[in-house]
Every structure is written in C-alpha cells, then in structure tokens.
Design an enzyme around this catalytic site. Structure first.
Site, mmCIF file in Angstrom:
data_model
loop_
_atom_site.group_PDB
_atom_site.id
_atom_site.type_symbol
_atom_site.label_atom_id
_atom_site.label_comp_id
_atom_site.label_asym_id
_atom_site.label_seq_id
_atom_site.Cartn_x
_atom_site.Cartn_y
_atom_site.Cartn_z
ATOM 1 N N LYS A 122 37.634 47.771 35.155
ATOM 2 C CA LYS A 122 38.755 46.969 35.679
ATOM 3 C C LYS A 122 39.540 46.449 34.491
ATOM 4 O O LYS A 122 38.981 46.249 33.416
ATOM 5 C CB LYS A 122 38.215 45.782 36.491
ATOM 6 C CG LYS A 122 39.226 45.195 37.448
ATOM 7 C CD LYS A 122 39.240 45.961 38.749
ATOM 8 C CE LYS A 122 40.379 45.554 39.648
ATOM 9 N NZ LYS A 122 40.269 46.170 40.978
ATOM 10 N N ASP A 162 46.198 47.225 41.378
ATOM 11 C CA ASP A 162 45.479 46.119 42.023
ATOM 12 C C ASP A 162 46.555 45.047 42.224
ATOM 13 O O ASP A 162 47.748 45.383 42.269
ATOM 14 C CB ASP A 162 44.312 45.626 41.149
ATOM 15 C CG ASP A 162 43.357 44.711 41.908
ATOM 16 O OD1 ASP A 162 42.528 45.210 42.680
ATOM 17 O OD2 ASP A 162 43.448 43.465 41.751
#
Ligand code: NDP
Ligand code: 2IT
Length: 449
Positions: A122, A162
C-alpha cells in the site's frame, strides 16, 4: 502472540490502526496455530507483521501560483510470498505509516483470498487533492512518480487507486512512469480502457461487495430484493455499490462525504446515482448539493467530533460502509442493530472499530470484513494484470463473470475455514484463517527471507 503484539506496540506506539488490524488477525488465527504448531515457527508472526520494505520520500511540487509545497510519499511493500506487491495508493491528509501499514497488512490476506498470485502493499501521500486544479494534481503525481518509479514494476510492485486516487491520478502517474522507464508496462491498474485498463475495474469493488452480500443472504435463502440499504461514502466504492444494489432489486437510501450525509427515503434511483457520479467524478462537488437538486432528500452535516454518526441511525436491512476506516464505532453498531440491520458488508477497509465488530458478531449479524467483501477491486486489478501480460482485452461479461466467480470462491473459503476451525458463520475468522494459511504456507516453502 500477545507478547509479539506488545513488542510491536512498544516499537511504534503511535501506529494504532496497524495494531488494531494485527490484533484482529492474531485473535482469530489462534486455533490455527494451536492445531498446526509449524505455523508458529521460524518467527512467522514477527515476519508477517514487518513490512519487507518501506519507502518514504519527499514530494515537492509547485502550485498554480508558483508556491512550492512539500508532501511525504510512501510505499509499504508488505509481503511478496505469493506474488508481487499489489495494492492501492491513497492521497489524503490523514495518510501516515500507521494507516498504510494497516492497509498493507490487510491487503496481504485480502489478495491471498482472491485466488490470484498477488502479494500485498500500500502507498500514498498526505497530499490533499481537494480544491486542487488538474494541473496541480498532475504536477504532484509527476513528482510522486519521479521517485516511486525506481521501486515498482510489472513483476515487482503494481500500485492502483484508493481514496483520492482515481482514473485521473492513475493517468498522470502512468504517463510519468512510462516517460522515466521508457516502457509501456502494466505497472499500475485502474488504467483507462484505451491504454491497458480492464472493463469492470471501476465497478469491481462495489459490485464485488454486493455480490458477496448476496452470497451471504443466499445462505439464509434470502436475497437483496426489497432490502433497504445504508451506504456511506460517495466515491468509487459507494457509487458502484449503490448501482449493484439497484440491479439486484434493493434500495439504497443514504450516501455521504466527509462533510455530511444524504437520507433519501424514496431511494437513490439510476438518475439520482448518475447525478452523484457527475457531481463527484466530474465536478468534484459536495454531497450537500443532492438535497438542493432533490428536495425529498434530507442533508445532515457531520463532523469527526460527533460521538456517533447519524447515517447509521435509520431503519434498514443492510449496511455497506464505503468511506474510510473506523467510521462505525460501538454506538453506531448498536444503532444499526437496534434499527433492524442484519447484514453489514465492508466496502471500505476496516470501517468498523473492533468494539463494533464484536457487537456484530455477538448479535449474529451477517458480517463481512473488508478483506473479504471489498476484494473484488484488487481481484479485477489482478485480471487487468493478466490481460496486460497477454496483451488482450476481455469483454465486459467475461470480467464480470470472473469477478462473480472470485467473490463466490472467497465466500466459500471463508465458510470452509470458519467451520474447519470451529467458528461457523464467523466471516472474520474465516477470512483471516483462509488468507493466513495460504500466505504462511508460501512463506514456509521459501525459507527465512
Ligand atoms: P474515493 O476517494 O473515491 O471516495 C472516498 C469517499 O469516502 C468520499 O466520499 C470521501 O468523502 C469519503 N471519505 C474519505 N475519507 C473520509 C474521512 N476521513 N471521513 C469521512 N469520509 C471520508 O475512495 P474509494 O471509494 O476508492 O475508497 C473508499 C474506501 O474503500 C476506502 O476505505 C478504500 O480503502 C476502500 N477500498 C477501495 C477500493 C478501490 O478499488 N477503490 C478497493 C477496496 C477498498 P470526501 O470526498 O469528503 O473526502
Ligand atoms: O484496498 C484495495 O484493495 C484497493 N484499494 C485496490 C487495490 C488494487 O490494487 O486494485
């Protein structure tokens, strides 16, 4: 395992979201370790909770009036046991190592559940895209990629979107990667269709979450037909969650952003959803405008200081939190249960606090944790990677059917793992155990690295 968590807390005491994510996994995998002591060997738990690599870098950029700003960029490469690091980039002022490590940690198990060969990672930045012009966002993305490009690659690490990173940002990031690497490579997913994107990727997280909810309801011979649904957020995940609820005969009555929420008793139909998409994706406006356009809807302002979120305090059958982490606290969970909600499917990552999850499980709700329910997004990202490697594009139906198949298979894995380890109906235990076993088997095969 509590001693390992204690050490992690001592080392990085401020990383509370990361601790929360680890604690949930540790609690649910205990029966696996009791039954299979080999999983507790070779410091597996210490290794699985320590990112393989963390990259932090300076991102300087110039705004439209010539002022230079400096943001912080990150990429947490969490675990590559079953494939290259894969996971989104988040641009939001709240981004820090705690948030990205919790997201990276959850991503490892989520990606394992998809059945595809992808590891977990991430990244992102504390950059706030709100109120920035397209040229400012472009310069920021270019500066961000001018460092990130040396760490990623189609066989190494494949970022995606995201919060705050959608088609526009992926385009600017891809353009800069291509220029710097002199390569047209499948290094990002969520690309636009004409240059390597996959059909259904924009829809995948929301659609997948509703497919998963339908699977859960089917275990009780029920369906979404006629179900009243509460949805939070108004971004990518919320929009396509509402669309699929509509397709399956349900009725979504709420939508929100960080300033407030809309309650529309008459339901968000296809026209109203088209308005939300245009408002949020094209004009980047605030959800309050919905109530100006549709007077039957009620707008309520919210802020972080509130002890509960009134969005979760309406009579309904199902809830789809699709905004951000810890948006449902214990009071919200109690309100949902009190209002008749029997199913909660997490479109967002870790939107329920641990106290809220405990309440849902104690009251036997159909509760789908994010790492199972929202895995459709990264799953179709995996399918985008496959199409890029083969240099082909699958038609819409083919990708949608694969997505449905993957969500069904994740559902089955959760059910099987939860039954095998004595927690029938507990999708939290099921998802954590099934993901953990797959990753740890691969880590043990590959030795201490
Ligand atoms: P978007 O940026 O498209 O939308 C985010 C939405 O959530 C906006 O409505 C935003 O409101 C709201 N929001 C964000 N932060 C906060 C906050 N701190 N408080 C209140 N509201 C907030 O993001 P996505 O829809 O892509 O992501 C939503 C969630 O889904 C995240 O948890 C993400 O990690 C998760 N997810 C996303 C996937 C994807 O493929 N995109 C895949 C799997 C999970 P505002 O505009 O006011 O900030
Ligand atoms: O949280 C997530 O799974 C995502 N933001 C999607 C990641 C991806 O690589 O598509």
């Amino acid at each position: 395992m509590s001693d390992i968590l204690e050490k992690i807390k001592q080392k990085d005491p401020e990383q509370t979201e990361f601790h929360q994510a680890i604690q949930e996994v540790f609690e649910t995998i205990k029966p696996v370790l009791d039954r299979n002591p080999e999983y507790g060997q070779a410091s597996i738990m210490e290794r699985i909770t320590e990112p393989e690599r963390t990259i932090i870098f300076r991102v300087p950029w110039m705004d439209d009036s010539g002022v230079v700003h400096v943001n912080r960029g990150f990429r947490v490469e969490m675990n590559s046991a079953i494939g290259p690091y894969k996971g989104g980039l988040r641009f939001h002022p709240s981004v820090n190592l705690s948030i990205l490590k919790f997201l990276g940690f959850e991503q490892v198990f989520k990606n394992a559940l998809t059945t595809l060969p992808i590891g977990g990672g991430k990244g992102g930045s504390d950059f706030d895209p709100k109120g920035k012009s397209d040229t400012e966002v472009m310069r920021f993305c270019q500066s961000f990629m001018s460092e990130l490009y040396r760490h990623i690659g189609p066989n190494t690490d494949i970022p995606a979107g995201d919060i705050g990173v959608g088609a526009r940002e992926i385009g600017y990031l891809f353009g800069m990667y291509k220029k710097l690497s002199n390569e047209f490579a499948g290094v990002l997913t969520g690309k636009s269709l004409s240059w390597g994107g996959s059909l259904i990727r924009p829809e995948a997280t929301g659609y997948g979450c509703v497919y998963f909810a339908a699977e859960m309801l089917a275990t009780q011979n029920d369906s979404l037909e006629g179900k009243k649904c509460l949805v939070s957020g108004s971004g990518n995940v919320a929009q396509y969650t509402i669309e699929k609820i509509l397709h399956l005969g349900g009725k979504a009555v709420t939508v929100s952003d960080s300033s407030g929420y809309i309650y529309d008793e008459t339901g968000i139909d296809a026209d109203k959803l088209a308005f939300v998409m245009q408002l949020k994706n094209d004009r980047r406006g605030r959800i309050k405008e919905y109530a100006d356009k549709y007077p039957e809807a009620v707008y309520t302002a919210t802020d972080e200081a509130m002890t509960y979120n009134p969005l979760w305090n309406h009579r309904a059958d199902c809830a789809f939190p699709s905004a951000t982490q810890n948006e449902i606290n214990e009071t919200d969970a109690a309100n949902l249960i009190e209002n008749g909600v029997r199913l909660v499917a997490e479109g967002a990552n870790m939107p329920s606090t641990s106290e809220a999850v405990t309440l849902f499980l104690d009251n036997n709700l159909l509760f789908a944790p994010g790492k199972a329910a929202n895995a459709g997004g990264v799953a179709v990202s995996g399918l985008e990677m496959s199409q890029n490697s083969m240099r082909i594009n699958w038609p819409r139906d083919e990708v949608d059917n694969r997505l449905k198949g993957i969500m069904k298979s994740i559902h089955t894995s959760c059910i099987n793992a939860s039954e095998q380890y004595g927690k029938p109906g507990n999708y939290v235990a099921g998802a954590n155990i099934a993901g953990f076993v797959k990753v740890v088997d691969a880590m043990l095969d590959q030795g201490i690295v």
